[in-house]
Motif scaffolding. Structure first.
Motif, PDB file in Angstrom:
ATOM      1  N   MET A   1       0.966  -1.707   0.047  1.00  0.00           N
ATOM      2  CA  MET A   1       0.155  -0.158   0.014  1.00  0.00           C
ATOM      3  C   MET A   1       0.509   1.141   0.416  1.00  0.00           C
ATOM      4  SD  MET A   1      -3.456   0.546   0.200  1.00  0.00           S
ATOM      5  CE  MET A   1      -4.309   2.503   0.535  1.00  0.00           C
ATOM      6  N   GLU A   2       1.685   1.272   0.966  1.00  0.00           N
ATOM      7  CA  GLU A   2       3.027   1.995   0.824  1.00  0.00           C
ATOM      8  C   GLU A   2       3.536   2.317  -0.326  1.00  0.00           C
ATOM      9  OE1 GLU A   2       3.483  -0.421   2.945  1.00  0.00           O
ATOM     10  OE2 GLU A   2       2.445   0.358   5.029  1.00  0.00           O
ATOM     11  N   LYS A   3       4.036   1.484  -1.113  1.00  0.00           N
ATOM     12  CA  LYS A   3       4.688   1.881  -2.402  1.00  0.00           C
ATOM     13  C   LYS A   3       3.329   2.631  -3.216  1.00  0.00           C
ATOM     14  CE  LYS A   3       7.664  -1.668  -1.869  1.00  0.00           C
ATOM     15  NZ  LYS A   3       8.378  -2.840  -2.920  1.00  0.00           N
ATOM     16  N   ILE A   4       2.245   2.512  -3.505  1.00  0.00           N
ATOM     17  CA  ILE A   4       1.427   3.063  -4.071  1.00  0.00           C
ATOM     18  C   ILE A   4       1.313   4.639  -4.103  1.00  0.00           C
ATOM     19  CG2 ILE A   4      -1.515   2.702  -5.005  1.00  0.00           C
ATOM     20  CD1 ILE A   4      -1.088  -0.068  -3.880  1.00  0.00           C
ATOM     21  N   ILE A   5       1.652   4.513  -2.909  1.00  0.00           N
ATOM     22  CA  ILE A   5       0.683   6.331  -2.646  1.00  0.00           C
ATOM     23  C   ILE A   5       2.631   6.662  -2.543  1.00  0.00           C
ATOM     24  CG2 ILE A   5       1.042   7.539  -0.404  1.00  0.00           C
ATOM     25  CD1 ILE A   5      -1.020   5.713   0.839  1.00  0.00           C
ATOM     26  N   ILE A   6       3.717   5.919  -3.397  1.00  0.00           N
ATOM     27  CA  ILE A   6       4.740   6.511  -2.832  1.00  0.00           C
ATOM     28  C   ILE A   6       5.005   6.897  -4.792  1.00  0.00           C
ATOM     29  CG2 ILE A   6       7.153   6.401  -3.222  1.00  0.00           C
ATOM     30  CD1 ILE A   6       7.355   5.512  -0.238  1.00  0.00           C
ATOM     31  N   ILE A   7       4.763   6.048  -5.470  1.00  0.00           N
ATOM     32  CA  ILE A   7       4.435   6.488  -6.559  1.00  0.00           C
ATOM     33  C   ILE A   7       3.980   7.246  -7.355  1.00  0.00           C
ATOM     34  CG2 ILE A   7       3.793   5.001  -8.608  1.00  0.00           C
ATOM     35  CD1 ILE A   7       5.244   2.277  -7.605  1.00  0.00           C
ATOM     36  N   SER A   8       2.567   7.391  -6.378  1.00  0.00           N
ATOM     37  CA  SER A   8       0.992   8.608  -7.167  1.00  0.00           C
ATOM     38  C   SER A   8       1.320   9.469  -6.964  1.00  0.00           C
ATOM     39  CB  SER A   8       0.270   7.779  -6.443  1.00  0.00           C
ATOM     40  OG  SER A   8       0.288   7.292  -5.515  1.00  0.00           O
ATOM     41  N   PHE A   9       2.386   9.704  -5.721  1.00  0.00           N
ATOM     42  CA  PHE A   9       2.508  11.245  -5.645  1.00  0.00           C
ATOM     43  C   PHE A   9       3.906  11.530  -5.225  1.00  0.00           C
ATOM     44  CE2 PHE A   9      -1.000  10.624  -2.002  1.00  0.00           C
ATOM     45  CZ  PHE A   9      -1.527  11.765  -2.538  1.00  0.00           C
ATOM     46  N   TRP A  10       5.007  10.745  -5.302  1.00  0.00           N
ATOM     47  CA  TRP A  10       6.375  10.600  -5.854  1.00  0.00           C
ATOM     48  C   TRP A  10       7.112  10.129  -6.990  1.00  0.00           C
ATOM     49  CZ3 TRP A  10       5.123  10.829  -0.285  1.00  0.00           C
ATOM     50  CH2 TRP A  10       5.243  11.890   0.273  1.00  0.00           C
ATOM     51  N   SER A  11       6.497  10.400  -8.130  1.00  0.00           N
ATOM     52  CA  SER A  11       6.890   9.282  -9.087  1.00  0.00           C
ATOM     53  C   SER A  11       8.365   9.868 -10.291  1.00  0.00           C
ATOM     54  CB  SER A  11       5.510   9.185 -10.033  1.00  0.00           C
ATOM     55  OG  SER A  11       5.596   9.714 -10.395  1.00  0.00           O
ATOM     56  N   GLY A  12       8.383  11.712 -10.069  1.00  0.00           N
ATOM     57  CA  GLY A  12       9.308  11.632 -10.338  1.00  0.00           C
ATOM     58  C   GLY A  12      10.929  12.027  -9.853  1.00  0.00           C
ATOM     59  N   PRO A  14      13.002   9.462  -8.146  1.00  0.00           N
ATOM     60  CA  PRO A  14      13.341   8.065  -7.765  1.00  0.00           C
ATOM     61  C   PRO A  14      14.338   8.044  -5.978  1.00  0.00           C
ATOM     62  CG  PRO A  14      14.775   9.020  -9.637  1.00  0.00           C
ATOM     63  CD  PRO A  14      14.285  10.133  -8.467  1.00  0.00           C
ATOM     64  N   THR A  15      14.656   9.217  -5.633  1.00  0.00           N
ATOM     65  CA  THR A  15      15.449   8.805  -4.303  1.00  0.00           C
ATOM     66  C   THR A  15      15.121   9.047  -3.133  1.00  0.00           C
ATOM     67  OG1 THR A  15      15.144  11.441  -3.805  1.00  0.00           O
ATOM     68  CG2 THR A  15      17.371  10.942  -5.134  1.00  0.00           C
ATOM     69  N   ILE A  16      13.382   8.936  -3.310  1.00  0.00           N
ATOM     70  CA  ILE A  16      12.712   9.052  -2.118  1.00  0.00           C
ATOM     71  C   ILE A  16      11.949   7.565  -2.285  1.00  0.00           C
ATOM     72  CG2 ILE A  16       9.924   9.524  -1.160  1.00  0.00           C
ATOM     73  CD1 ILE A  16      10.432  12.238  -2.197  1.00  0.00           C
ATOM     74  N   SER A  17      12.154   7.080  -2.962  1.00  0.00           N
ATOM     75  CA  SER A  17      11.659   5.745  -3.232  1.00  0.00           C
ATOM     76  C   SER A  17      12.781   4.863  -3.693  1.00  0.00           C
ATOM     77  CB  SER A  17      11.307   5.266  -5.186  1.00  0.00           C
ATOM     78  OG  SER A  17      10.420   3.814  -5.375  1.00  0.00           O
ATOM     79  N   GLY A  18      14.143   5.515  -3.109  1.00  0.00           N
ATOM     80  CA  GLY A  18      15.147   4.226  -3.005  1.00  0.00           C
ATOM     81  C   GLY A  18      14.922   4.821  -1.280  1.00  0.00           C
ATOM     82  N   GLU A  19      14.627   6.062  -0.854  1.00  0.00           N
ATOM     83  CA  GLU A  19      15.102   6.047   0.777  1.00  0.00           C
ATOM     84  C   GLU A  19      14.096   5.240   1.233  1.00  0.00           C
ATOM     85  OE1 GLU A  19      14.025  10.145   1.350  1.00  0.00           O
ATOM     86  OE2 GLU A  19      16.394  10.423   0.685  1.00  0.00           O
ATOM     87  N   PHE A  20      12.676   5.041   0.685  1.00  0.00           N
ATOM     88  CA  PHE A  20      11.493   4.359   2.077  1.00  0.00           C
ATOM     89  C   PHE A  20      11.971   2.341   0.779  1.00  0.00           C
ATOM     90  CE2 PHE A  20       7.620   1.036   0.882  1.00  0.00           C
ATOM     91  CZ  PHE A  20       7.567   1.507   1.685  1.00  0.00           C
ATOM     92  N   SER A  21      12.630   2.249   0.954  1.00  0.00           N
ATOM     93  CA  SER A  21      12.811   1.143  -0.150  1.00  0.00           C
ATOM     94  C   SER A  21      13.962   0.455   0.899  1.00  0.00           C
ATOM     95  CB  SER A  21      13.562   0.859  -1.330  1.00  0.00           C
ATOM     96  OG  SER A  21      12.433   0.105  -2.732  1.00  0.00           O
ATOM     97  N   LEU A  22      14.933   1.498   1.293  1.00  0.00           N
ATOM     98  CA  LEU A  22      16.137   1.035   2.238  1.00  0.00           C
ATOM     99  C   LEU A  22      15.768   0.843   3.358  1.00  0.00           C
ATOM    100  CD1 LEU A  22      18.877   1.235   2.482  1.00  0.00           C
ATOM    101  CD2 LEU A  22      18.641   3.234   3.422  1.00  0.00           C
ATOM    102  N   VAL A  23      13.691   2.183   3.802  1.00  0.00           N
ATOM    103  CA  VAL A  23      13.863   2.225   5.312  1.00  0.00           C
ATOM    104  C   VAL A  23      13.401   1.034   5.908  1.00  0.00           C
ATOM    105  CG1 VAL A  23      12.681   3.305   6.841  1.00  0.00           C
ATOM    106  CG2 VAL A  23      14.218   4.637   5.760  1.00  0.00           C
ATOM    107  N   SER A  24      12.365   0.794   4.271  1.00  0.00           N
ATOM    108  CA  SER A  24      11.227  -0.467   4.692  1.00  0.00           C
ATOM    109  C   SER A  24      12.699  -1.585   4.693  1.00  0.00           C
ATOM    110  CB  SER A  24      10.338  -0.760   3.553  1.00  0.00           C
ATOM    111  OG  SER A  24       9.720  -1.853   3.227  1.00  0.00           O
ATOM    112  N   HIS A  25      13.704  -2.098   4.053  1.00  0.00           N
ATOM    113  CA  HIS A  25      13.994  -3.456   4.291  1.00  0.00           C
ATOM    114  C   HIS A  25      15.232  -3.614   5.601  1.00  0.00           C
ATOM    115  CE1 HIS A  25      12.866  -4.753   0.144  1.00  0.00           C
ATOM    116  NE2 HIS A  25      13.575  -3.744   0.011  1.00  0.00           N
ATOM    117  N   ILE A  26      15.958  -2.058   6.405  1.00  0.00           N
ATOM    118  CA  ILE A  26      16.207  -2.089   7.468  1.00  0.00           C
ATOM    119  C   ILE A  26      15.062  -2.664   8.313  1.00  0.00           C
ATOM    120  CG2 ILE A  26      17.715   0.137   9.237  1.00  0.00           C
ATOM    121  CD1 ILE A  26      18.625   0.474   6.900  1.00  0.00           C
TER     122      ILE A  26
END
Length: 79
Positions: A1-12, A14-26
């Motif tokens: 669900m969070e990925k959908i929100i990040i993609i829809s609001f901050w699709s332009g 890529p650093t926000i998506s990368g930060e989210f992935s990093l925090v999610s995996h950690i």
């Protein structure tokens, strides 16, 4: 669900998506370290319980076969 929100609001961006992935995996590492020993112990316990149950079942089946093959059992069936 969070990925959908990040993609829809901050699709332009890529650093926000990368930060989210990093925090999610950690963040997922903590539960893995906590639950890994519990998972290992549970796996070993349930495997041992299943093996004991199969062994008891095998022994009871062998005892039933011995009872069926006994001469007194065969005599009572033929009577």
């Amino acid at each position: 669900m969070e990925k959908i929100i990040i993609i829809s609001f901050w699709s332009g961006d890529p650093t926000i998506s990368g930060e989210f992935s990093l925090v999610s995996h950690i963040g997922a590492l903590v539960p893995r370290f906590i639950y890994s020993p519990i998972e290992d112990v549970s796996f070993n316990l349930f495997s041992k319980m299943a093996a004991d149950k199969n062994e008891k079942s095998k022994i009871s089946n062998e005892e039933e076969l011995k009872l069926i093959d006994s001469p007194t059992h065969n005599d009572s069936i033929r009577s």
